[in-house]
Design an enzyme around this catalytic site. Sequence first.
Site, PDB file in Angstrom:
ATOM      1  N   ARG A   4     -23.275   3.388  14.813  1.00  0.00           N
ATOM      2  CA  ARG A   4     -22.283   4.350  15.308  1.00  0.00           C
ATOM      3  C   ARG A   4     -20.882   3.985  14.817  1.00  0.00           C
ATOM      4  NH1 ARG A   4     -23.012   7.016  21.229  1.00  0.00           N
ATOM      5  NH2 ARG A   4     -24.732   8.337  20.660  1.00  0.00           N
ATOM      6  N   ARG A 318     -27.886  12.828  16.525  1.00  0.00           N
ATOM      7  CA  ARG A 318     -26.459  13.083  16.296  1.00  0.00           C
ATOM      8  C   ARG A 318     -25.891  14.123  17.248  1.00  0.00           C
ATOM      9  NH1 ARG A 318     -27.340  12.534  10.422  1.00  0.00           N
ATOM     10  NH2 ARG A 318     -26.226  10.666   9.760  1.00  0.00           N
ATOM     11  N   PHE A 448     -18.133   6.588  14.475  1.00  0.00           N
ATOM     12  CA  PHE A 448     -19.511   6.146  14.647  1.00  0.00           C
ATOM     13  C   PHE A 448     -20.543   7.260  14.494  1.00  0.00           C
ATOM     14  CE2 PHE A 448     -19.291   7.740  18.781  1.00  0.00           C
ATOM     15  CZ  PHE A 448     -19.240   6.867  19.838  1.00  0.00           C
ATOM     16  N   GLU A 449     -21.791   6.807  14.281  1.00  0.00           N
ATOM     17  CA  GLU A 449     -22.907   7.659  13.856  1.00  0.00           C
ATOM     18  C   GLU A 449     -22.593   8.369  12.550  1.00  0.00           C
ATOM     19  OE1 GLU A 449     -24.878  10.104  16.689  1.00  0.00           O
ATOM     20  OE2 GLU A 449     -25.168   8.457  18.089  1.00  0.00           O
ATOM     21  N   GLY A 450     -21.934   7.632  11.652  1.00  0.00           N
ATOM     22  CA  GLY A 450     -21.548   8.180  10.360  1.00  0.00           C
ATOM     23  C   GLY A 450     -20.119   8.661  10.404  1.00  0.00           C
TER      24      GLY A 450
END
Length: 672
Positions: A4, A318, A448-450
Amino acid sequence: MSERFDTAQQPGTKESTGQPPVPPAAESGSPRVGEAEARRVAEEAREAAWLRPSFGKQLFLGDFQLGLIHPYPQPDPESEKSGKAFCDRLAEFCSRAVNNEIIESDAKIPDEVVKGLAALGAFGMKISPEYGGLGLSQLSYSRALMIVSSVSPAVGALLSAHQSIGVPQPLALFGTEEQKQRFLPRCARGEISAFLLTEPDVGSDPARLGATAVPSEDGSEYTLNGVKLWTTNGVVADLLVVMAQVPQSDGHRGGITAFVVESAAEGITVEHRNAFLGLRGLENGVTRFHDVRVPAGNRIGKEGQGLKIALATLNTGRLSLPATCAATATLACKIAREWSRERVQWGRPIGGHEAIGKKIAFIAATAYALDTIVELASRLADDKHNDIRIEAALAKLYCSELAWRVADELVQVRGGRGYETAASLAARGERGVPAEQMLRDMRINRIFEGSTEIMHLFVAREAVDAHLAAAGELIEPGTPVGQRARAAGRAGAFYGRWLPTLVVGEGLRPGGYAEFGPLAEHLRYVERSSRKLARATFYGMARWQGRLERKQGFLGRIVDIGAELFAMSAVCVRAHDDPTAGLTDGASDQGAETAAELASAFCVQARSRVEELFRQLWRNTDADDVRLARRVLSGRYAWLEEGIIDPSLPGPWVAAAEPGPSKLENVHRHIG
């Protein structure tokens, strides 16, 4: 849920700039991996096939398939009934038992709150009833996260990290029946789980993963060694999903592999609890593994499938972050409305002044759009007829960026009070509005999460997939002449069929989408812009060919345009098909009357952003910025930094993460 906090970028180009080359970053224990190998690992992990339709994919190809989201996907009535009943119980509990100010001041979610959530079944929202969970739909789960996150984003992060990408989700998708029977009931009862991928020197480049899992000679177990960073829930977790490299050997394919690991296993040490700008109740740490023995039966999937498992998990996982973002935007709308009517300056409420009114309009329209995106993406996930990898990524990207802007505007609307903490406001007798906390808490969602930059590249890769399939060898440098000729034939056939479809469409017909009434003009704009976007992507492919992947500014704008068009489509369909979706019974009548107003207002705002993004595709400072950045990194302008004192505490930029036994106290704690 360590990924994240992942924010690393793809490697930069080595174009000549006339400046000294930028020295490579120092290594700190992770294996040195070349660009080609890093790309190969990432490419192997992605789901290459498109077995189900995708509204987002077709949108980027200039094919506006409105029928994939209209009529609005309707949830199962029984699922809706059970989900609403749970959300009602959860809202009552949160109103009574969750105190945001205590969590913020103590930097910890009280144990009794965690136990109360467990008793409600909140840790098993996504787990099937056959394994002790509630089996809620994605839609009900998203609504539940909005309830929790509105009172405390830290509690929302606890629950979503546990079941969106923690042990429950990958086991539901890839686990064996024995693993599900063994672990899922524990997760449903409230044993907390975490996901561990990121390492001190490994972010979005998983090919450099340093943690290892060495199989025993008899294949009965693995020995795990390594250090994981930013392990959300790791400080209090009972079960961990850990990604580690299995060395290739006889009988072992090797590669990045996923394991379920007991946090109480010998050799695991939580060495540090991290502290952050926001989400102060988040129990996030650094976890060391030294000769940890993991049974082979705890391996999820096959060796080498770890990244594929992680990406598949995130396709729906996501959606938890957009729910948090939508909750914050909705709360911001409420606060801005109430405050801007109460606060009077120069003889009128501040909301009556255009400068503030524009901000309120943006907050309200955006709140409706974010709520709608969560609603639609969740319904598509439940429907299971569509591939939603692009839609989920767009939801994460768009909601995190727009919610941050909403929170920032709320602080501005509140003025000095927006910068003051809720505790300070309450101490001097005013309403303790946590506007500055909302801003701090929202900032991490862009990372976070990309990170936003990684999400741009992820969506762009999926969006240009058809082009790469058609012209891959043609645009790759070094392709032999014979292969290039065959590739040219395939590309010619593809573009010969595709390009004519981008000339005309329903968006050019004055009566197009007439059933949508006043919203029809916005859908016509989306259809026209979708074709324009596809043409722009083709021009980029033709201009830069294999170098297109380096043009991250161009690709980022392509994705941002697609995200705006997706959001516009979503609000128009919701306002027309199901204007009361997600609203409580008491707000349904009013929502039905005003949804079209909000949808139209949002579309007008979005169209302005889209036009600017289209302009910047071809008129920008990208090339100049790249050259300047390389000069900055070479030290050419180091003189600019004179006359200041750097207050940073001493230490290496990246902490050493050498394997071995821990020398620090274990700060892990069990909530039982």
